[in-house]
Design a protein around this motif. Structure first.
Motif, PDB file in Angstrom:
ATOM      1  N   ASN A 138       0.845  -0.955   0.096  1.00  0.00           N
ATOM      2  CA  ASN A 138       0.067  -0.071   0.020  1.00  0.00           C
ATOM      3  C   ASN A 138       0.658   1.248   0.103  1.00  0.00           C
ATOM      4  OD1 ASN A 138      -2.552  -1.400   0.166  1.00  0.00           O
ATOM      5  ND2 ASN A 138      -2.156  -1.785   2.252  1.00  0.00           N
ATOM      6  N   TRP A 139       2.104   1.077   0.398  1.00  0.00           N
ATOM      7  CA  TRP A 139       2.972   2.299   0.497  1.00  0.00           C
ATOM      8  C   TRP A 139       4.498   2.203  -0.539  1.00  0.00           C
ATOM      9  CZ3 TRP A 139       0.440   5.799   2.899  1.00  0.00           C
ATOM     10  CH2 TRP A 139      -0.623   5.082   3.965  1.00  0.00           C
ATOM     11  N   SER A 140       4.282   1.493  -1.398  1.00  0.00           N
ATOM     12  CA  SER A 140       5.463   1.331  -2.297  1.00  0.00           C
ATOM     13  C   SER A 140       4.995   0.639  -3.694  1.00  0.00           C
ATOM     14  CB  SER A 140       6.486   0.553  -1.674  1.00  0.00           C
ATOM     15  OG  SER A 140       6.144  -0.773  -1.585  1.00  0.00           O
ATOM     16  N   VAL A 144       9.544   3.657  -2.452  1.00  0.00           N
ATOM     17  CA  VAL A 144       8.483   3.793  -1.319  1.00  0.00           C
ATOM     18  C   VAL A 144       7.869   5.055  -1.386  1.00  0.00           C
ATOM     19  CG1 VAL A 144       9.852   2.210  -0.109  1.00  0.00           C
ATOM     20  CG2 VAL A 144      10.522   4.952   0.148  1.00  0.00           C
ATOM     21  N   PHE A 145       6.700   5.231  -0.820  1.00  0.00           N
ATOM     22  CA  PHE A 145       5.570   6.509  -0.871  1.00  0.00           C
ATOM     23  C   PHE A 145       5.687   6.876   0.444  1.00  0.00           C
ATOM     24  CE2 PHE A 145       3.291   3.770  -4.241  1.00  0.00           C
ATOM     25  CZ  PHE A 145       4.145   4.103  -5.132  1.00  0.00           C
ATOM     26  N   SER A 146       6.269   6.273   1.610  1.00  0.00           N
ATOM     27  CA  SER A 146       6.319   6.554   2.920  1.00  0.00           C
ATOM     28  C   SER A 146       7.250   6.152   3.720  1.00  0.00           C
ATOM     29  CB  SER A 146       4.961   6.255   3.432  1.00  0.00           C
ATOM     30  OG  SER A 146       4.752   6.582   4.836  1.00  0.00           O
ATOM     31  N   ASP A 147       7.646   6.418   4.727  1.00  0.00           N
ATOM     32  CA  ASP A 147       8.819   6.030   5.541  1.00  0.00           C
ATOM     33  C   ASP A 147       8.487   4.681   6.116  1.00  0.00           C
ATOM     34  OD1 ASP A 147       9.492   8.542   5.251  1.00  0.00           O
ATOM     35  OD2 ASP A 147       9.469   9.058   7.292  1.00  0.00           O
ATOM     36  N   MET A 148       9.413   3.735   5.949  1.00  0.00           N
ATOM     37  CA  MET A 148       9.125   2.482   6.384  1.00  0.00           C
ATOM     38  C   MET A 148      10.775   1.668   6.570  1.00  0.00           C
ATOM     39  SD  MET A 148       8.223   0.434   3.042  1.00  0.00           S
ATOM     40  CE  MET A 148       6.667   1.551   2.964  1.00  0.00           C
ATOM     41  N   THR A 183      12.870   6.143   3.553  1.00  0.00           N
ATOM     42  CA  THR A 183      12.075   7.486   3.728  1.00  0.00           C
ATOM     43  C   THR A 183      11.462   7.335   2.484  1.00  0.00           C
ATOM     44  OG1 THR A 183      13.975   8.708   2.976  1.00  0.00           O
ATOM     45  CG2 THR A 183      13.624   8.434   5.527  1.00  0.00           C
ATOM     46  N   LYS A 184      10.387   8.491   2.249  1.00  0.00           N
ATOM     47  CA  LYS A 184       9.588   8.824   1.270  1.00  0.00           C
ATOM     48  C   LYS A 184      10.591   9.243   0.041  1.00  0.00           C
ATOM     49  CE  LYS A 184       5.605  11.522  -0.400  1.00  0.00           C
ATOM     50  NZ  LYS A 184       4.722  12.495  -0.010  1.00  0.00           N
TER      51      LYS A 184
END
Length: 269
Positions: A182-184, A208-212, A251-252
């Motif tokens: 959902n975030w990449s 990636v679209f968000s930090d993870m 990170t994003k």
């Protein structure tokens, strides 16, 4: 550019220039190959890896083939027109059974120097060279060597490298906790197969679209292979192929490469 090419040709020795003019020809069993033969001299076809078991050709094309061990000697008859002999220039086919493989040559007779043609089983050659390349290495050392080859994008010519560039979709997920989808954006970039070694490498990129934070355990999933042997996470910004980590904080906007080595049950020829 033209001046450079001319200088290269002029710098060749007489023997080297002769090798270019009378170049040997290599034929593989995967597809019919057109070969120019001398229609006035004796051509030689060499079976690498065994003796010639049989030869099939149309005699009405004027060809005469004689088999001796691993050699086929090919000549052309002359057509007698009154007091003159005419050379044959009609194309034909010859099928040669060499080392349990069938080679099909499209024969093109011309007034050229006699040719030497080698029949090679390219798949067998690749397998032998790949096995030799990893000879003496443990399975772990072979996996590390293959992983570094994928990271550096430098492979021996015997490796089969296939570009794929296929994004993985949500519908492909086989485990419910894969929140990362959902975030990449995950893309299968390529497959690297050193045939004969029993392993295959797949390279993925993750934007990636968000930090993870990711760990290797995330990729232990049938989606990435049934017989996974090694997983390497490699930050796209790293310059040292030896600095792989067991986890990476992203990170994003970051991109990461993932190299997965799996065992294979059969080798594709």
């Amino acid at each position: 550019m033209k001046k450079i090419l001319i200088l290269v040709v002029l710098s060749l020795s007489t023997s080297a220039l002769s090798n270019i003019l009378f170049a040997e020809v290599v034929v593989y069993p995967d597809k019919p190959t057109a070969v120019t033969f001398s229609n006035s001299g004796t051509n030689r076809i060499v079976c690498n890896g065994g003796n010639v078991a049989d030869v099939f050709y149309s005699q009405n094309k004027g060809m005469i083939a004689e088999v001796i061990d691993n050699n086929v000697f090919l000549q052309y008859q002359h057509i007698q027109l009154g007091t003159q002999k005419q050379l044959i220039n009609e194309r034909g086919e010859i099928h040669i059974v060499c080392a349990d493989q069938v080679y099909t040559l499209i024969t093109v007779p011309k007034q050229v120097h006699a040719k030497i043609v080698y029949l090679n089983n390219y798949v067998t050659d690749k397998v032998k060279k790949n096995i030799s390349l990893f000879n003496g290495m443990s399975r772990e050392e072979m996996i590390v060597s293959l992983t570094k080859a994928v990271i550096s994008d430098q492979y021996p010519e015997t490796f089969s490298v296939k570009s794929i560039d296929k994004p993985l979709l949500i519908s492909d997920i086989t485990r419910s906790n894969h929140y990362i989808y959902n975030w990449s954006n995950i893309v299968l970039r390529k497959e690297v197969r050193p045939e004969g070694t029993g392993v295959v490498a797949h390279e993925y990129t993750i934007d990636v679209f968000s930090d993870m934070e990711l760990t290797e355990a995330f990729f232990i999933d049938p989606l990435f292979g049934e017989n996974i042997m090694a997983i390497t996470l490699f930050n796209h910004d790293q310059n040292d192929p030896g600095s792989e980590k067991h986890f990476i904080k992203l990170t994003k906007g970051d991109q990461m490469r993932v190299i997965i080595i799996s065992g294979v049950h059969h080798e594709q020829g």
